[in-house]
Design a protein around this motif. Structure first.
Motif, PDB file in Angstrom:
ATOM      1  N   PHE A  80       0.940  -1.261   0.108  1.00 46.40           N
ATOM      2  CA  PHE A  80       0.056  -0.082  -0.014  1.00 46.40           C
ATOM      3  C   PHE A  80       0.803   1.176   0.037  1.00 46.40           C
ATOM      4  CE2 PHE A  80      -2.452  -3.212   1.974  1.00 46.40           C
ATOM      5  CZ  PHE A  80      -3.829  -3.106   1.341  1.00 46.40           C
ATOM      6  N   LEU A  81       0.962   1.837  -1.184  1.00 48.63           N
ATOM      7  CA  LEU A  81       1.883   3.129  -1.444  1.00 48.63           C
ATOM      8  C   LEU A  81       1.264   4.336  -0.793  1.00 48.63           C
ATOM      9  CD1 LEU A  81       4.673   3.971  -2.274  1.00 48.63           C
ATOM     10  CD2 LEU A  81       3.412   4.123  -4.660  1.00 48.63           C
ATOM     11  N   GLY A  82       1.763   4.780   0.374  1.00 53.61           N
ATOM     12  CA  GLY A  82       1.071   6.064   0.892  1.00 53.61           C
ATOM     13  C   GLY A  82       1.764   7.178   0.299  1.00 53.61           C
ATOM     14  N   CYS A  83       2.997   7.425   0.193  1.00 46.53           N
ATOM     15  CA  CYS A  83       3.883   8.620  -0.195  1.00 46.53           C
ATOM     16  C   CYS A  83       4.616   8.206  -1.302  1.00 46.53           C
ATOM     17  CB  CYS A  83       4.535   9.303   0.938  1.00 46.53           C
ATOM     18  SG  CYS A  83       3.370  10.172   1.965  1.00 46.53           S
ATOM     19  N   PHE A  84       4.807   8.989  -2.187  1.00 46.80           N
ATOM     20  CA  PHE A  84       6.073   8.691  -3.296  1.00 46.80           C
ATOM     21  C   PHE A  84       6.266  10.275  -4.012  1.00 46.80           C
ATOM     22  CE2 PHE A  84       7.774   7.946  -7.442  1.00 46.80           C
ATOM     23  CZ  PHE A  84       8.601   7.075  -7.229  1.00 46.80           C
ATOM     24  N   HIS A  85       7.228  10.601  -3.196  1.00 44.73           N
ATOM     25  CA  HIS A  85       7.486  12.035  -3.831  1.00 44.73           C
ATOM     26  C   HIS A  85       8.833  12.193  -4.295  1.00 44.73           C
ATOM     27  CE1 HIS A  85       4.335  13.587  -1.309  1.00 44.73           C
ATOM     28  NE2 HIS A  85       4.584  13.160  -0.258  1.00 44.73           N
ATOM     29  N   ILE A  86       8.944  12.914  -5.380  1.00 46.83           N
ATOM     30  CA  ILE A  86      10.050  13.324  -6.020  1.00 46.83           C
ATOM     31  C   ILE A  86      10.383  14.743  -5.687  1.00 46.83           C
ATOM     32  CG2 ILE A  86      11.340  13.497  -8.379  1.00 46.83           C
ATOM     33  CD1 ILE A  86      10.750  10.681  -7.504  1.00 46.83           C
ATOM     34  N   LYS A  87      11.757  15.159  -5.316  1.00 46.68           N
ATOM     35  CA  LYS A  87      11.893  16.734  -4.924  1.00 46.68           C
ATOM     36  C   LYS A  87      11.273  17.335  -6.297  1.00 46.68           C
ATOM     37  CE  LYS A  87      15.648  19.256  -2.999  1.00 46.68           C
ATOM     38  NZ  LYS A  87      16.877  19.377  -2.598  1.00 46.68           N
ATOM     39  N   GLN A  88      10.704  18.640  -5.931  1.00 47.47           N
ATOM     40  CA  GLN A  88      10.049  19.634  -6.897  1.00 47.47           C
ATOM     41  C   GLN A  88      11.087  19.865  -8.248  1.00 47.47           C
ATOM     42  OE1 GLN A  88       8.457  23.201  -6.079  1.00 47.47           O
ATOM     43  NE2 GLN A  88       7.017  23.016  -7.597  1.00 47.47           N
ATOM     44  N   ASN A  89      12.197  20.302  -7.785  1.00 45.95           N
ATOM     45  CA  ASN A  89      13.349  20.535  -8.908  1.00 45.95           C
ATOM     46  C   ASN A  89      13.624  19.473  -9.916  1.00 45.95           C
ATOM     47  OD1 ASN A  89      14.973  19.603  -6.943  1.00 45.95           O
ATOM     48  ND2 ASN A  89      16.387  21.108  -7.045  1.00 45.95           N
ATOM     49  N   GLU A  90      13.518  18.425  -9.253  1.00 46.49           N
ATOM     50  CA  GLU A  90      13.760  17.056 -10.206  1.00 46.49           C
ATOM     51  C   GLU A  90      12.547  16.333 -10.854  1.00 46.49           C
ATOM     52  OE1 GLU A  90      16.990  15.973 -10.637  1.00 46.49           O
ATOM     53  OE2 GLU A  90      17.717  17.299  -9.123  1.00 46.49           O
ATOM     54  N   GLN A  91      11.454  17.047 -10.830  1.00 45.43           N
ATOM     55  CA  GLN A  91      10.374  16.475 -11.492  1.00 45.43           C
ATOM     56  C   GLN A  91      10.327  16.825 -12.967  1.00 45.43           C
ATOM     57  OE1 GLN A  91       6.983  17.777  -9.123  1.00 45.43           O
ATOM     58  NE2 GLN A  91       7.691  17.006  -7.569  1.00 45.43           N
ATOM     59  N   LYS A  92       9.689  15.933 -13.624  1.00 43.76           N
ATOM     60  CA  LYS A  92       9.517  16.162 -15.364  1.00 43.76           C
ATOM     61  C   LYS A  92      10.827  15.938 -15.864  1.00 43.76           C
ATOM     62  CE  LYS A  92       5.488  19.273 -14.783  1.00 43.76           C
ATOM     63  NZ  LYS A  92       5.112  18.918 -13.639  1.00 43.76           N
ATOM     64  N   LYS A  93      11.727  15.002 -15.507  1.00 46.47           N
ATOM     65  CA  LYS A  93      12.806  14.721 -15.950  1.00 46.47           C
ATOM     66  C   LYS A  93      13.312  13.269 -16.285  1.00 46.47           C
ATOM     67  CE  LYS A  93      15.530  18.436 -13.769  1.00 46.47           C
ATOM     68  NZ  LYS A  93      16.470  18.850 -12.887  1.00 46.47           N
ATOM     69  N   GLY A  94      12.007  12.316 -15.947  1.00 45.88           N
ATOM     70  CA  GLY A  94      11.947  10.970 -16.099  1.00 45.88           C
ATOM     71  C   GLY A  94      12.429  10.237 -14.846  1.00 45.88           C
ATOM     72  N   LEU A  95      13.007  10.820 -13.868  1.00 50.85           N
ATOM     73  CA  LEU A  95      13.318  10.382 -12.698  1.00 50.85           C
ATOM     74  C   LEU A  95      12.174   9.789 -11.758  1.00 50.85           C
ATOM     75  CD1 LEU A  95      16.018  10.300 -11.061  1.00 50.85           C
ATOM     76  CD2 LEU A  95      15.561  12.193  -9.683  1.00 50.85           C
ATOM     77  N   GLY A  96      10.986  10.234 -11.795  1.00 53.38           N
ATOM     78  CA  GLY A  96       9.998   9.281 -11.166  1.00 53.38           C
ATOM     79  C   GLY A  96       9.924   8.214 -11.680  1.00 53.38           C
ATOM     80  N   LYS A  97       9.651   8.044 -12.836  1.00 49.66           N
ATOM     81  CA  LYS A  97       9.516   6.693 -13.609  1.00 49.66           C
ATOM     82  C   LYS A  97      10.709   5.683 -13.266  1.00 49.66           C
ATOM     83  CE  LYS A  97       8.774   4.504 -18.041  1.00 49.66           C
ATOM     84  NZ  LYS A  97       7.355   4.117 -18.017  1.00 49.66           N
ATOM     85  N   PHE A  98      11.825   6.042 -13.424  1.00 50.89           N
ATOM     86  CA  PHE A  98      13.273   5.608 -13.050  1.00 50.89           C
ATOM     87  C   PHE A  98      13.073   4.754 -11.831  1.00 50.89           C
ATOM     88  CE2 PHE A  98      17.468   5.211 -11.625  1.00 50.89           C
ATOM     89  CZ  PHE A  98      17.999   4.303 -12.532  1.00 50.89           C
ATOM     90  N   ILE A  99      13.014   5.901 -10.544  1.00 50.02           N
ATOM     91  CA  ILE A  99      13.069   5.558  -9.213  1.00 50.02           C
ATOM     92  C   ILE A  99      11.816   4.328  -8.894  1.00 50.02           C
ATOM     93  CG2 ILE A  99      12.757   6.410  -6.894  1.00 50.02           C
ATOM     94  CD1 ILE A  99      13.991   8.765  -7.659  1.00 50.02           C
ATOM     95  N   LEU A 100      10.603   4.711  -9.543  1.00 51.67           N
ATOM     96  CA  LEU A 100       9.443   3.928  -9.436  1.00 51.67           C
ATOM     97  C   LEU A 100       9.871   2.436  -9.816  1.00 51.67           C
ATOM     98  CD1 LEU A 100       6.517   3.336  -8.300  1.00 51.67           C
ATOM     99  CD2 LEU A 100       5.722   3.903 -10.690  1.00 51.67           C
ATOM    100  N   ASN A 101      10.159   2.365 -10.888  1.00 51.90           N
ATOM    101  CA  ASN A 101      10.924   0.867 -11.544  1.00 51.90           C
ATOM    102  C   ASN A 101      11.660   0.344 -10.477  1.00 51.90           C
ATOM    103  OD1 ASN A 101       9.251   1.086 -13.637  1.00 51.90           O
ATOM    104  ND2 ASN A 101      10.601   2.188 -14.813  1.00 51.90           N
ATOM    105  N   MET A 102      12.760   1.082 -10.013  1.00 52.15           N
ATOM    106  CA  MET A 102      13.478   0.670  -8.863  1.00 52.15           C
ATOM    107  C   MET A 102      12.822  -0.158  -7.679  1.00 52.15           C
ATOM    108  SD  MET A 102      16.635   3.423  -8.511  1.00 52.15           S
ATOM    109  CE  MET A 102      17.417   2.457  -7.075  1.00 52.15           C
ATOM    110  N   TYR A 103      12.027   0.728  -7.242  1.00 52.98           N
ATOM    111  CA  TYR A 103      10.957   0.058  -6.070  1.00 52.98           C
ATOM    112  C   TYR A 103      10.262  -0.981  -6.408  1.00 52.98           C
ATOM    113  CZ  TYR A 103      11.776   4.237  -3.032  1.00 52.98           C
ATOM    114  OH  TYR A 103      12.478   4.975  -2.090  1.00 52.98           O
ATOM    115  N   GLU A 104       9.524  -1.131  -7.706  1.00 50.80           N
ATOM    116  CA  GLU A 104       8.696  -2.280  -8.127  1.00 50.80           C
ATOM    117  C   GLU A 104       9.695  -3.510  -8.353  1.00 50.80           C
ATOM    118  OE1 GLU A 104       5.109   0.171 -10.499  1.00 50.80           O
ATOM    119  OE2 GLU A 104       6.700  -0.899 -11.580  1.00 50.80           O
TER     120      GLU A 104
END
Length: 162
Positions: A80-104
């Motif tokens: 149950f994923l409660g929070c998944f935050h990417i620091k604002q200045n790092e958003q919209k660079k593909g980092l969120g998808k990359f990190i989410l894949n790491m967790y999965e």
């Protein structure tokens, strides 16, 4: 990049990250955000939840800046994923998808979890697109107020099978 368990010594780094995403409260219906220290020492639990099933994790970049915070709860074969935050200045660079894949990948390898469930605020269009584009496209529940207004909220509960 690697995933780290969060402890109290990281509270200042976590607070900086949480402050960077505090704009989310404007449309989420929450009136206050928990401090980093409170997040670490008193994590959110589901009804009848156990603290030992909560995981608080993060990722630092090459400049030793916390760029991700992830809070999740383990229940049998489900995350149950409660929070998944990417620091604002790092958003919209593909980092969120990359990190989410790491967790999965971690969740699949670690304990044979077979699904992830999360809530996303309906007013957070950017987050809805992010989750949908990353395979969280099965709506399993709608939570919140029945009428729309500036002071009401609603969330979609999304699911992805791993």
């Amino acid at each position: 990049m690697e995933i780290h368990a969060i402890d109290i010594s990281m509270k200042d780094d976590l607070q900086e990250l949480l402050d960077s995403v505090s704009y989310i409260t404007e449309f989420s219906g929450y009136t206050e955000c928990k401090s980093a220290e409170e997040t670490i020492t008193n994590p959110d639990l589901p009804e009848n939840g156990k603290k030992e099933n909560v995981r608080l994790e993060c990722i630092y970049n090459e400049f030793n800046e916390m760029v991700n915070f992830c809070e999740y709860y383990i229940d049998n074969d489900t995350i149950f994923l409660g929070c998944f935050h990417i620091k604002q200045n790092e958003q919209k660079k593909g980092l969120g998808k990359f990190i989410l894949n790491m967790y999965e990948k971690k969740w699949k390898m670690e304990q044979k979890y077979n699904r992830v469930i999360l809530n996303v605020d309906i007013k957070n269009w950017v987050a809805i697109r992010f989750w949908y584009n990353n395979g969280y496209n099965r709506i399993i529940k709608w939570v919140g107020d029945k009428e729309y207004s500036n002071i009401t909220y609603a969330m979609l509960r999304l699911e992805k099978l791993l």
